[in-house]
Motif scaffolding. Structure first.
Motif, PDB file in Angstrom:
ATOM      1  N   GLU A  56       0.818  -1.203   0.000  1.00 23.97           N
ATOM      2  CA  GLU A  56       0.000   0.000   0.000  1.00 23.97           C
ATOM      3  C   GLU A  56       0.858   1.261   0.000  1.00 23.97           C
ATOM      4  O   GLU A  56       0.468   2.295  -0.549  1.00 23.97           O
ATOM      5  CB  GLU A  56      -0.932   0.003   1.213  1.00 23.97           C
ATOM      6  CG  GLU A  56      -1.902   1.165   1.248  1.00 23.97           C
ATOM      7  CD  GLU A  56      -2.840   1.120   2.429  1.00 23.97           C
ATOM      8  OE1 GLU A  56      -3.477   2.149   2.700  1.00 23.97           O
ATOM      9  OE2 GLU A  56      -2.939   0.066   3.079  1.00 23.97           O
ATOM     10  N   ALA A  57       2.039   1.192   0.621  1.00 22.13           N
ATOM     11  CA  ALA A  57       2.916   2.362   0.670  1.00 22.13           C
ATOM     12  C   ALA A  57       3.316   2.791  -0.740  1.00 22.13           C
ATOM     13  O   ALA A  57       3.260   3.981  -1.079  1.00 22.13           O
ATOM     14  CB  ALA A  57       4.155   2.055   1.507  1.00 22.13           C
ATOM     15  N   THR A  58       3.716   1.837  -1.565  1.00 20.48           N
ATOM     16  CA  THR A  58       4.125   2.162  -2.933  1.00 20.48           C
ATOM     17  C   THR A  58       2.938   2.679  -3.734  1.00 20.48           C
ATOM     18  O   THR A  58       3.058   3.658  -4.485  1.00 20.48           O
ATOM     19  CB  THR A  58       4.727   0.926  -3.619  1.00 20.48           C
ATOM     20  OG1 THR A  58       5.798   0.426  -2.818  1.00 20.48           O
ATOM     21  CG2 THR A  58       5.248   1.265  -4.994  1.00 20.48           C
ATOM     22  N   VAL A  59       1.788   2.034  -3.590  1.00 16.58           N
ATOM     23  CA  VAL A  59       0.598   2.466  -4.319  1.00 16.58           C
ATOM     24  C   VAL A  59       0.213   3.883  -3.927  1.00 16.58           C
ATOM     25  O   VAL A  59      -0.044   4.742  -4.777  1.00 16.58           O
ATOM     26  CB  VAL A  59      -0.573   1.501  -4.063  1.00 16.58           C
ATOM     27  CG1 VAL A  59      -1.862   2.038  -4.690  1.00 16.58           C
ATOM     28  CG2 VAL A  59      -0.262   0.125  -4.624  1.00 16.58           C
ATOM     29  N   ALA A  60       0.178   4.156  -2.621  1.00 21.86           N
ATOM     30  CA  ALA A  60      -0.252   5.465  -2.132  1.00 21.86           C
ATOM     31  C   ALA A  60       0.718   6.570  -2.530  1.00 21.86           C
ATOM     32  O   ALA A  60       0.320   7.739  -2.626  1.00 21.86           O
ATOM     33  CB  ALA A  60      -0.404   5.425  -0.613  1.00 21.86           C
ATOM     34  N   SER A  61       1.983   6.238  -2.759  1.00 20.43           N
ATOM     35  CA  SER A  61       2.959   7.262  -3.142  1.00 20.43           C
ATOM     36  C   SER A  61       2.636   7.868  -4.499  1.00 20.43           C
ATOM     37  O   SER A  61       3.042   8.994  -4.791  1.00 20.43           O
ATOM     38  CB  SER A  61       4.370   6.680  -3.163  1.00 20.43           C
ATOM     39  OG  SER A  61       4.537   5.770  -4.250  1.00 20.43           O
ATOM     40  N   GLY A  62       1.922   7.116  -5.352  1.00 21.56           N
ATOM     41  CA  GLY A  62       1.471   7.631  -6.629  1.00 21.56           C
ATOM     42  C   GLY A  62       2.552   7.832  -7.667  1.00 21.56           C
ATOM     43  O   GLY A  62       2.296   8.430  -8.715  1.00 21.56           O
TER      44      GLY A  62
END
Length: 931
Positions: A176-182
């Motif tokens: 989720e961290a990578t996804v949320a970083s955009g």
């Protein structure tokens, strides 16, 4: 705060910088002069407030380094704001792919503000008596700071004394961290954390007295640790305060402030033990510690309503805990109640002898309740997240008090809803952003309700049951005869049950694959929602993983042999429809020995059961795109895509242009020079582009910079108007929709408005028809099929009441054309398709001047060539529907000319021509019409 160079520059200069690769020499020189003048005037301090890459852009602009600036702008289009961090005595910015770019250290030097920390909470749970926080934290553009796996830490910091308590932190994996970083450059999957506060530590914090502690995460980085407060989650259990009672009488509020996650120790002298309605009075019982001064009254305030009940000691309330009782008039409390579905919330306080109030904290074991005091209205004795008493008058709600999941993966929600309130109501499941609705069956008996939800087969109006698409789905009760959602009553969760959330479960198996995961959670304390997991796997989801799939997996698959397969992509996977559908039908009819693969987006539209279905952006989709011998699309694929040798990619497109497109939008608010510059490459992807008529061929070749073949075959989708079985097909569609016999069918299919958006950036439904007035005038002998554009999100009022039918989710509008007696549209290309039917059209062009002159622009004078009247008001529209015979007579000549101009060829053989051209010269050429 000092102004940045970007703030000082004009909007024109900023636009030139944004589209620098496409700018003219004059624009470039003007930008250089502007940037140089501003730097000379304000100094390089004007660069300091800018983000690191912006500093580079403006520096290069001022130096006149045009070629370097072109490369940097293009680099940032691929991944805005992302960069590498060079190692050394001081961290410095390095642009990926541009390591040799010569820049002075003062421009590339990175300070701590240039490397912000993101620290996000994702879960809160109790393991026994231990508090566990989960989340992720990373330094922007530093996926693995200093290359180290150690050095992270978590602390609680006291808000007043600044004292710090170190906590145990464990590294976890968090996609989720990578996804949320955009962003697409860095992988932050290893940025997850789990922080445990053991019960012993919680007792120690409580022993230190009342106070608030904030949670901080530290991450090693250049020059030392980087630290930030952990932020609250927007929704779900990790976005709500929670209360924990300790044995010594202290309360722990695991919650949030504006700054972030906090842990608050409270030692209230008094707590509310119960709040009930007895004989027309609201009775409050409070208990007070023996060493504390007792409050003297209970205060209830909202607006001009102010009630106060004196607290009197209850008999036998001596010892460690004393009890007091206050009574307030229920009639006075509800005297100024609000009508309808409005809620009125009161502030409750315990007042001391000095007149000061303190929050009405709730004792452990407090039970909430509801008391109906008028038809449709109730007094809710409620609680909030921090565990304080809340009183509210509101519409009587349906409250869930039990949640179970069957062995088959069906979610069962059971709760209370008085019989007199539930009578004549239905249950609606509504998507939080798409506003799509499902009507669910409900069982009602003895003031109780039961809703059973199969998340893989949720019913929809006028169509088959479909899976719930990703996003949050909320439950409502609605009167069966309600015109719209304005009187919907939300379904909430009994406060005593919020600790059971999140509830995670696996749904039924779908299509023979693995069952999807679903979560029941909450928002606004007790509003429950159902959230399906995303469709893409962890190694497919998000900008970063999509880049990896494109650059690595897709390229690997291109090296493997082509397969005899056809991949279809209609409107980005939103539908099984349009010309790709007709190509599919024709290939199936001919028995061409190929595998059929349809693309489906996360809206989970209905797809043909005989075909293989792949999710857009999934690993299976990239494999199919790389290896299918044929690809049939009606929208662009992506500027990264290149057709491989031996592969045929057919662009059927999806409309005859009335509103301006492509290069012809230059100078309008909708134009993007970068998009326009990329058009030649985008259309080199296709072996040929299908055109419906000469008008479209001329405009598309120019506006989209099409260099290759255009096949002016007509649109396959319009063959439906000339098919021998069109009447039988129309009868099947009428039966599937359940349209009443003997009523005239009106199809309303407007386009979207680029300047009408929700806060979420999705396009709004710009509804200007007075549907209630239209129903009153036309309802006895007409039905209105409302087809929203696929990009528009909003509820259609009156749907399901017999006159208005929301047919947006129906797979293909072509079928709807067959059953329609008349079309209402505006500037949509639907008008060019429907002209093949010879049936009348009305044009609801209430914003013609704005749309034509400001928003988009039109290719020809619609006022003189439209094959039907242009109407500005709802009243005119209804009047025209009543006088269709006169309309047809008045516009017969224009209609005939319109068909000559825009409907040739129209012999019903467009699909055959497209398929023949697609198969020609390949291994399936023998399956051509003539072969």
């Amino acid at each position: 705060m000092a102004q940045s160079l970007a703030d000082l520059a004009s909007a024109g200069a900023r636009r030139t910088l944004r589209f620098f690769p496409e700018s003219s020499e004059a624009e470039r020189e003007e930008l250089r002069a502007t940037a140089r003048r501003l730097l000379d005037t304000h100094g390089e301090k004007a660069l300091t407030p800018l983000r690191p890459v912006e500093r580079v852009l403006w520096y290069l602009a001022a130096e006149g380094r045009a070629e370097d600036l072109v490369e940097v702008v293009r680099n940032q289009r691929r991944d805005p704001g992302a960069f590498l961090v060079g190692r050394g005595r001081r961290p410095r910015l390095v642009l990926p792919g541009l390591r040799s770019l010569a820049l002075p250290d003062r421009i590339t030097a990175l300070e701590r503000p240039d490397l912000p920390v993101t620290a996000q909470l994702t879960s809160v749970e109790w393991r026994g008596d231990d508090l566990v926080w989960g989340g992720y934290a990373f330094v922007a553009n530093l996926p693995r700071p200093s290359g180290r796996l150690i050095g992270r830490f978590a602390v609680l910091e006291h808000g007043e004394t600044g004292r710090r308590v170190k906590l145990r932190l464990r590294r976890t994996r968090s996609e989720e961290a990578t996804v949320a970083s955009g962003q697409a450059l860095h992988c932050y999957d290893r940025a997850g954390f789990e922080v445990v506060v053991p019960a012993r530590r919680l007792r120690e914090l409580a022993a230190q007295g009342a106070g608030q502690w904030s949670l901080h995460i530290g991450i090693p980085g250049p020059g030392g640790p980087y630290e930030a407060r952990v932020r609250q989650r927007e929704v779900g259990t990790a976005g709500h305060n929670q209360v924990r009672h300790l044995a010594d009488g202290s309360r722990l509020v695991v919650g949030f402030t504006k700054e972030g996650v906090s842990l608050t120790v409270q030692q209230p002298p008094a707590e509310v033990e119960s709040c009930t309605v007895v004989d027309g009075e609201l009775v409050v019982v409070a208990r007070v510690r023996s060493d504390a001064a007792a409050p003297t009254a209970v205060s209830v305030v909202e607006g001009d309503t102010r009630l106060e009940g004196r607290l009197t000691a209850l008999p036998g309330s001596a010892g460690a805990v004393r009890r007091y009782r206050a009574a307030l008039s229920l009639d006075r409390l509800t005297a100024d109640d609000l009508p309808g579905i409005k809620t009125r919330q009161f502030k409750v306080a315990l007042k001391g002898a000095d007149g000061r109030g303190q929050p009405a904290h709730l004792a452990e074991g407090f039970t909430t309740g509801r008391h109906r005091f008028a038809p449709g209205r109730e007094l809710a004795v409620h609680r909030d997240g921090p565990g304080r008493l809340v009183l509210a008058t509101r519409p009587v709600r349906a409250v869930v008090d039990a949640m179970t999941v069957t062995d088959a993966g069906e979610l069962v929600l059971t709760g209370s809803y008085p019989r007199e309130e539930a009578a004549g109501k239905k249950v609606i499941l509504r998507h939080g952003t798409r506003f799509e609705e499902k009507e669910l069956p409900v069982e009602l008996a003895d003031g109780r309700f039961t809703v059973r939800i199969d998340p893989e087969a949720a019913p929809q109006v006028n169509g088959p049951a479909l899976p719930l698409c990703p996003g949050r789905w909320y439950l409502f009760f609605r009167a069966a005869d309600a015109w719209d959602k304005s009187e919907d009553v939300p379904v909430t969760l009994r406060p005593e049950q919020v600790g059971e959330l999140p509830l995670r479960f696996s749904g039924p198996r779908r299509g023979g694959g693995q069952p999807r995961a679903f979560t029941v959670d909450r928002r606004n304390f007790d509003r429950i929602f159902i959230e399906p997991e995303r469709l893409l796997a962890p190694d497919e989801h998000g900008t970063y993983q999509q880049r990896i799939l494109r650059e690595e997996y897709f390229q690997e698959q291109r090296k493997l042999p082509l397969r005899d397969a056809v991949l279809y992509l209609s409107f980005g996977g939103k539908q099984f429809s349009d010309s790709p559908r007709f190509v599919y039908d024709e290939l199936v009819r001919r028995g061409v020995p190929v595998e059929h693969i349809w693309t489906q987006d996360e809206g989970l539209p209905e797809m043909p059961p005989e075909a293989r279905v792949v999710g857009w952006g999934s690993r299976a989709w990239y494999e199919a795109l790389a290896r299918s011998r044929y690809v049939v699309v009606n929208t662009p694929v992506g500027d990264w895509f290149v057709t491989r040798p031996g592969q045929k990619v057919v662009q059927t497109w999806h409309g005859t242009p009335l509103k301006k497109v492509g290069k012809d939008l230059l100078g309008s608010p909708q134009s993007s020079p970068a998009y326009i510059a990329g058009l030649p490459h985008s259309y080199r992807q296709f072996d040929f582009v299908v055109s419906p008529n000469a008008h479209t061929t001329e405009i598309m070749r120019r506006a989209y910079s099409i260099e290759g073949e255009m096949l002016e075959s007509g649109y396959p989708r319009n063959d439906i108007f000339h098919a021998a079985d069109r009447d039988a097909r129309a009868a099947r569609v009428r039966e599937q929709l359940g349209l009443p016999e003997g009523k005239k069918v009106v199809l309303y299919a407007p386009t979207w408005r680029e300047d009408q958006r929700h806060a979420s950036k999705l396009y709004k439904l710009d509804l200007r028809i007075d549907l209630a007035a239209a129903q009153a005038e036309l309802g006895h002998d007409h039905v209105l099929l409302f087809r929203k554009h696929s990009s528009v999100h909003g509820n259609v009022p009156g749907a399901g009441q017999g006159f208005v039918w929301d047919v947006t989710r129906y797979p293909d509008i072509a079928d709807l054309y067959l059953v329609a007696d008349v079309l209402i549209t505006d500037y949509s290309s639907a008008l060019f398709d429907f002209a093949h039917s010879d049936k009348p059209m009305l044009f609801f062009t209430y914003d013609l001047e704005h749309y034509r002159d400001t928003l988009r622009g039109l290719y020809f004078d619609f006022t003189t060539r439209a094959p039907g009247p242009l109407l500005e008001t709802s009243e005119e529209l209804v009047k025209a529907l009543r006088g269709l015979d006169a309309v047809e007579a008045a516009y017969q000549e224009k209609y005939t000319q319109f068909k000559k101009d825009f409907c040739e060829p129209r012999d019903g053989r467009a699909t055959a021509r497209v398929v023949d051209r697609m198969l020609a010269g390949g291994p399936h050429a023998a399956a051509s019409t003539d072969g």
